[in-house]
Design an enzyme around this catalytic site. Structure first.
Site, PDB file in Angstrom:
ATOM      1  N   SER A   1       0.830  -1.205   0.000  1.00  0.00           N
ATOM      2  CA  SER A   1       0.000   0.000   0.000  1.00  0.00           C
ATOM      3  C   SER A   1       0.863   1.254   0.000  1.00  0.00           C
ATOM      4  O   SER A   1       0.493   2.265  -0.595  1.00  0.00           O
ATOM      5  CB  SER A   1      -0.973  -0.002   1.185  1.00  0.00           C
ATOM      6  OG  SER A   1      -0.289  -0.127   2.408  1.00  0.00           O
ATOM      7  N   GLU A   2       2.031   1.212   0.672  1.00  0.00           N
ATOM      8  CA  GLU A   2       2.996   2.314   0.577  1.00  0.00           C
ATOM      9  C   GLU A   2       4.427   1.816   0.659  1.00  0.00           C
ATOM     10  O   GLU A   2       4.718   0.815   1.328  1.00  0.00           O
ATOM     11  CB  GLU A   2       2.785   3.358   1.688  1.00  0.00           C
ATOM     12  CG  GLU A   2       1.636   4.321   1.457  1.00  0.00           C
ATOM     13  CD  GLU A   2       0.372   3.906   2.162  1.00  0.00           C
ATOM     14  OE1 GLU A   2      -0.663   4.582   1.992  1.00  0.00           O
ATOM     15  OE2 GLU A   2       0.409   2.889   2.887  1.00  0.00           O
ATOM     16  N   THR A   3       5.300   2.539  -0.014  1.00  0.00           N
ATOM     17  CA  THR A   3       6.748   2.375   0.065  1.00  0.00           C
ATOM     18  C   THR A   3       7.328   3.750   0.379  1.00  0.00           C
ATOM     19  O   THR A   3       6.891   4.751  -0.199  1.00  0.00           O
ATOM     20  CB  THR A   3       7.324   1.847  -1.255  1.00  0.00           C
ATOM     21  OG1 THR A   3       6.759   0.560  -1.532  1.00  0.00           O
ATOM     22  CG2 THR A   3       8.843   1.728  -1.211  1.00  0.00           C
TER      23      THR A   3
END
Length: 286
Positions: A46-48
């Site tokens: 969902s996020e990096t």
């Protein structure tokens, strides 16, 4: 080939591998925005996040946050997981017992205790959902207007269309129509967060779900900024008398997350982080 330190952190887990992972890449100043976007698309989380040197002298570090599709000015679970990883990577904070993160919304204060990390919520911007937008969102959720107790558009760096439903049972039973939902998530808005009071689980107060199909994440496993909007909604309407409470999220997609919220001088949101992967990532030199 260039190798950068890499950690993958499970954020908000209530049991092993049941939280929301974030990939954290260090010493990322020389990466281009396009490289960051490609890496985030490849990790498919969902996020990096990408840890860079701060530009503001009051900050300990600068964080850039990417979904598989876009860069975000702020997000909750990446802030908590990245700050934990940064401390584990050896950063010595400028201030005792807290970090200052520089990101797209400015400076964010992060407190760390023995077992949890908390960030202070950015000042929220609150507005009404448009009638057409509200009708479209509830259609995409397959619920009735009477199932909704409160609804607001809340921006804490990430913007969520936030709906309180009558109870957690309604929240858990929803099967969203994501194609329809996308039509009513207008540009600049991350997605839709829904929540309802959890009468069956005495350990948590609200059951939360967050949907961001336009960001490439149909359902976020355990969403920090979405829960931040729940905290704002609780504060706005006085839903609880307690100054501290916790939310559960992720059951519908086989996760088991816990998010902790407390109000001191400001609203703070936190949780547990655990490093699950620790190594390096190979980057081709430009």
């Amino acid at each position: 080939m260039k190798y950068l330190n890499f950690k993958q952190v499970d954020v908000f887990p209530n049991e092993a591998f049941k939280g929301n992972p974030v990939a954290v890449i260090f010493d990322a100043d020389d990466l281009t925005s396009e490289q960051m976007k490609d890496i985030a698309s490849w990790t498919n989380l969902s996020e990096t996040t990408f840890v860079c040197k701060p530009e503001d002298e009051n900050a300990d570090y600068k964080l850039r946050i990417f979904t598989p599709n876009n860069e975000l000015p702020f997000a909750g679970h990446p802030t908590i997981g990245s700050s934990f990883a940064i401390l584990q990577n050896g950063l010595v904070p400028k201030n005792k017992n807290y970090l200052v993160q520089e990101c797209g919304v400015g400076l964010v204060k992060i407190d760390f205790t023995e077992d949890k990390t908390y960030f202070s919520l950015p000042e929220p911007k609150i507005s009404e959902l448009q009638d057409r937008q509200f009708d479209g969102i509830i259609d995409s959720l397959g619920i009735k207007k009477s199932d909704v107790v409160h609804s607001k558009n809340i921006n804490i760096g990430a913007e969520w269309l936030t709906l309180e439903l009558k109870n957690a049972s309604i929240v858990k039973n929803i099967e969203p129509n994501f194609k329809l939902m996308e039509q009513y998530i207008y540009e600049g808005t991350t997605g839709v967060t829904i929540f309802g009071k959890n009468k069956e689980d005495k350990d948590t107060t609200f059951e939360v779900r967050s949907f961001a199909p336009k960001e490439g994440v149909d359902e976020d496993p355990v969403c920090g900024s979405g829960n931040g909007c729940v905290a704002v909604m609780n504060d706005l309407y006085g839903l609880l008398e307690e100054k501290e409470f916790s939310n559960s999220q992720g059951e519908c997609i086989n996760r088991n997350g816990r998010v902790y919220i407390k109000k001191e001088n400001v609203l703070k949101l936190g949780g547990v982080s655990k490093i699950m992967i620790d190594g390096t990532i190979a980057i081709e030199k430009q």
